[in-house]
Design a protein around this motif. Structure first.
Motif, PDB file in Angstrom:
ATOM      1  N   GLY A   1       0.793  -1.222   0.000  1.00  0.00           N
ATOM      2  CA  GLY A   1       0.000   0.000   0.000  1.00  0.00           C
ATOM      3  C   GLY A   1       0.824   1.269   0.000  1.00  0.00           C
ATOM      4  N   ASP A   2       0.115   2.408  -0.175  1.00  0.00           N
ATOM      5  CA  ASP A   2       0.735   3.705  -0.442  1.00  0.00           C
ATOM      6  C   ASP A   2       1.636   3.567  -1.669  1.00  0.00           C
ATOM      7  N   ASN A   3       0.996   3.106  -2.745  1.00  0.00           N
ATOM      8  CA  ASN A   3       1.697   2.843  -3.996  1.00  0.00           C
ATOM      9  C   ASN A   3       1.900   4.099  -4.829  1.00  0.00           C
TER      10      ASN A   3
ATOM     11  N   LEU B   1       0.016 -19.645   2.506  1.00  0.00           N
ATOM     12  CA  LEU B   1      -1.234 -18.926   2.268  1.00  0.00           C
ATOM     13  C   LEU B   1      -1.069 -17.446   2.606  1.00  0.00           C
ATOM     14  N   LEU B   2      -1.546 -16.593   1.714  1.00  0.00           N
ATOM     15  CA  LEU B   2      -1.582 -15.151   1.965  1.00  0.00           C
ATOM     16  C   LEU B   2      -3.016 -14.741   2.265  1.00  0.00           C
ATOM     17  N   VAL B   3      -3.199 -14.020   3.380  1.00  0.00           N
ATOM     18  CA  VAL B   3      -4.500 -13.461   3.751  1.00  0.00           C
ATOM     19  C   VAL B   3      -4.358 -11.943   3.725  1.00  0.00           C
ATOM     20  N   VAL B   4      -5.221 -11.277   2.962  1.00  0.00           N
ATOM     21  CA  VAL B   4      -5.092  -9.828   2.762  1.00  0.00           C
ATOM     22  C   VAL B   4      -6.273  -9.098   3.383  1.00  0.00           C
ATOM     23  N   LEU B   5      -5.961  -8.048   4.121  1.00  0.00           N
ATOM     24  CA  LEU B   5      -6.958  -7.156   4.710  1.00  0.00           C
ATOM     25  C   LEU B   5      -6.775  -5.755   4.157  1.00  0.00           C
ATOM     26  N   ASN B   6      -7.867  -5.082   3.885  1.00  0.00           N
ATOM     27  CA  ASN B   6      -7.820  -3.671   3.497  1.00  0.00           C
ATOM     28  C   ASN B   6      -7.979  -2.843   4.766  1.00  0.00           C
ATOM     29  N   THR B   7      -6.875  -2.649   5.497  1.00  0.00           N
ATOM     30  CA  THR B   7      -6.965  -1.991   6.803  1.00  0.00           C
ATOM     31  C   THR B   7      -7.436  -0.541   6.701  1.00  0.00           C
TER      32      THR B   7
ATOM     33  N   GLY C   1       6.687 -14.702 -11.420  1.00  0.00           N
ATOM     34  CA  GLY C   1       6.037 -14.970 -10.146  1.00  0.00           C
ATOM     35  C   GLY C   1       4.732 -14.203 -10.008  1.00  0.00           C
ATOM     36  N   GLN C   2       4.231 -14.110  -8.781  1.00  0.00           N
ATOM     37  CA  GLN C   2       2.948 -13.465  -8.513  1.00  0.00           C
ATOM     38  C   GLN C   2       3.151 -12.056  -7.954  1.00  0.00           C
ATOM     39  N   VAL C   3       2.277 -11.140  -8.367  1.00  0.00           N
ATOM     40  CA  VAL C   3       2.320  -9.751  -7.897  1.00  0.00           C
ATOM     41  C   VAL C   3       0.981  -9.425  -7.259  1.00  0.00           C
ATOM     42  N   ILE C   4       1.020  -8.993  -6.010  1.00  0.00           N
ATOM     43  CA  ILE C   4      -0.200  -8.659  -5.266  1.00  0.00           C
ATOM     44  C   ILE C   4      -0.086  -7.231  -4.750  1.00  0.00           C
ATOM     45  N   TYR C   5      -1.033  -6.394  -5.140  1.00  0.00           N
ATOM     46  CA  TYR C   5      -1.080  -5.004  -4.680  1.00  0.00           C
ATOM     47  C   TYR C   5      -2.133  -4.837  -3.596  1.00  0.00           C
ATOM     48  N   LEU C   6      -1.761  -4.131  -2.514  1.00  0.00           N
ATOM     49  CA  LEU C   6      -2.707  -3.678  -1.503  1.00  0.00           C
ATOM     50  C   LEU C   6      -2.841  -2.165  -1.620  1.00  0.00           C
ATOM     51  N   SER C   7      -3.818  -1.589  -0.966  1.00  0.00           N
ATOM     52  CA  SER C   7      -3.952  -0.132  -0.953  1.00  0.00           C
ATOM     53  C   SER C   7      -3.710   0.406   0.453  1.00  0.00           C
ATOM     54  N   GLY C   8      -3.237   1.668   0.512  1.00  0.00           N
ATOM     55  CA  GLY C   8      -2.983   2.333   1.781  1.00  0.00           C
ATOM     56  C   GLY C   8      -3.720   3.651   1.866  1.00  0.00           C
TER      57      GLY C   8
ATOM     58  N   LEU D   1     -12.530   6.404  -2.223  1.00  0.00           N
ATOM     59  CA  LEU D   1     -12.852   5.177  -2.942  1.00  0.00           C
ATOM     60  C   LEU D   1     -12.646   5.349  -4.439  1.00  0.00           C
ATOM     61  N   ASP D   2     -13.027   6.498  -4.979  1.00  0.00           N
ATOM     62  CA  ASP D   2     -12.824   6.748  -6.417  1.00  0.00           C
ATOM     63  C   ASP D   2     -11.345   6.672  -6.779  1.00  0.00           C
ATOM     64  N   TYR D   3     -10.497   7.175  -5.896  1.00  0.00           N
ATOM     65  CA  TYR D   3      -9.050   7.190  -6.165  1.00  0.00           C
ATOM     66  C   TYR D   3      -8.483   5.772  -6.216  1.00  0.00           C
ATOM     67  N   VAL D   4      -8.915   4.948  -5.274  1.00  0.00           N
ATOM     68  CA  VAL D   4      -8.358   3.597  -5.224  1.00  0.00           C
ATOM     69  C   VAL D   4      -8.916   2.735  -6.356  1.00  0.00           C
TER      70      VAL D   4
END
Length: 407
Positions: free
Chosen positions: A92-94, A184-190, A127-134, A146-149
């Motif tokens: 996140g904070d990409n 296993l990867l577990v992702v949360l949108n904190t 490989g695998q690429v996983i993006y989260l948001s900050g 929300l519109d920005y993300v």
């Protein structure tokens, strides 16, 4: 009374100056708690083969868009070595400062370039690429975030269709991705918990924390990484740790050259952020609620790995048998305090990597750019799952002056 007040101001100023001088002595140096340093130096990584690798890198939103960015160069070297049996999780904070603005905004071209500079290095990656948001991706938590993300998610999917933007569409999660057999990867949108304004609601009758608890119970046979943007332990600014300079010269928090001395008055902002908290601080009621509920779940599972960004440094904590990482040094650095409950801290650009071995061991490594382009150095390593490790608490206040380099 005037003389007493003046004397207090003078004493406080002298104390802050002495503290500032001490901080200058250890800032930007690797700090490793003595117990961790002694054990790791005497214990090499296992002879078994690495079966899977994960890079955890956050806050890449200010990477260089001209020339080669040192952290992206380091990451690119890691990608080439890791190959297809690996994954990169961007925490996140990409895109700084406010994510992806509308198309008509004069800030849009620069924001797109910062994101595309990252996506380009993954074009040949198998490989695998996983993006989260900050919080910055959500327009710094403003009501229209929300519109920005969603715009950022669309750009990632357009320019790197193989990447995963999780959780999708601004939902809180948790969502899972099976990175490899037994990993296993577990992702949360904190950010969802601290966000103002519109945010998509989970299905009625469901609770993200209850879902997380159920997921972790069902997957105790696996090695689990839980990823979110916000840290749960931190010795840095979002954890309420400020430098003496920020107390004495509070305007330097806004501009690094604003050296207007404001003793006592200047301490009001750090004290406020430590006790009450801005929306991005652990002390803020929403963040405090998120942290309390998450830890209530995670503390039930030994050897859980929780990875976050948000603070611009590298930190590792071992608490309640779990492993808590702050890997937010993808493009910026900021003060981090030594000691406390931390096992390792460093105010330096870089990222953490996890190595999963055939004998079921998992090792943590802190990787940072070296002196020459593309070169890297390992400044800390630690086994996260070896049951024979005597996990004694690290004494507070220990200052390690020399750098540790792994074998």
């Amino acid at each position: 009374m005037g003389y007493v007040a003046a004397a207090l101001v003078a004493l406080l100023s002298v104390w802050l100056l002495l503290r500032h001088w001490r901080e200058r002595g250890y800032r930007r140096r690797v700090w490793v708690a003595p117990h961790y340093r002694a054990w790791t130096e005497a214990t090499p990584p296992p002879p078994a083969s690495r079966r899977f690798q994960v890079a955890l890198i956050g806050d890449t939103g200010a990477v260089a868009t001209t020339g080669m960015d040192p952290v992206l160069s380091l990451l690119q070297g890691w990608l080439q070595t890791a190959g297809e049996h690996s994954a990169v999780v961007l925490l996140g904070d990409n895109v700084y400062p406010t994510g992806i603005p509308p198309q008509h905004s004069p800030r849009r071209p620069a924001a797109e370039q910062r994101l595309l500079a990252q996506l380009r290095i993954f074009e040949l990656y198998s490989g695998q690429v996983i993006y989260l948001s900050g919080n910055h991706d959500w327009n710094k938590g403003r009501p229209n975030g929300l519109d920005y993300v969603l715009r950022q998610q669309a750009l990632v999917q357009e320019h790197l269709p193989t990447a995963h933007f999780l959780p999708a569409d601004g939902y809180p999660g948790p969502v899972t991705r099976q990175l490899a057999p037994g990993v296993l990867l577990v992702v949360l949108n904190t950010q969802w918990w601290v966000q103002q304004g519109a945010r998509p609601l989970p299905p009625e009758g469901t609770s993200p924390f209850q879902e997380l608890l159920q997921l972790l119970r069902q997957n105790q046979h696996q090695q689990v990484i839980v990823a979110g943007h916000h840290p749960l332990y931190s010795n840095a600014i979002h954890g309420g740790k400020f430098t003496a300079r920020q107390h004495l010269f509070p305007l330097t928090t806004v501009h690094k050259r604003a050296y207007l001395p404001l003793p006592i008055l200047g301490s009001m902002l750090p004290v406020y952020r430590k006790v009450v908290g801005a929306a991005e601080d652990m002390a803020h009621p929403r963040y405090r609620h998120l942290r309390r509920r998450l830890l209530r779940v995670l503390h039930q599972f030994p050897n859980i790995i929780y990875a976050a960004g948000h603070d611009h440094n590298l930190q590792y904590f071992c608490q309640q048998g779990g492993h808590y990482l702050v890997s937010g040094a993808g493009s910026k650095t900021a003060f981090v305090q030594q000691g406390g409950h931390a096992a390792f801290v460093h105010e330096h650009k870089g990222f953490f990597a996890l190595d999963f071995y055939d004998n079921q061991e998992v090792w943590l490594r802190a990787l940072e750019p070296g002196t020459s382009p593309g070169a890297g150095q390992e400044v800390f390593r630690w086994p996260l799952t070896r049951s024979t490790i005597p996990l004694a608490p690290a004494p507070a206040g220990f200052a390690e002056k020399s750098r540790f380099r792994g074998a």
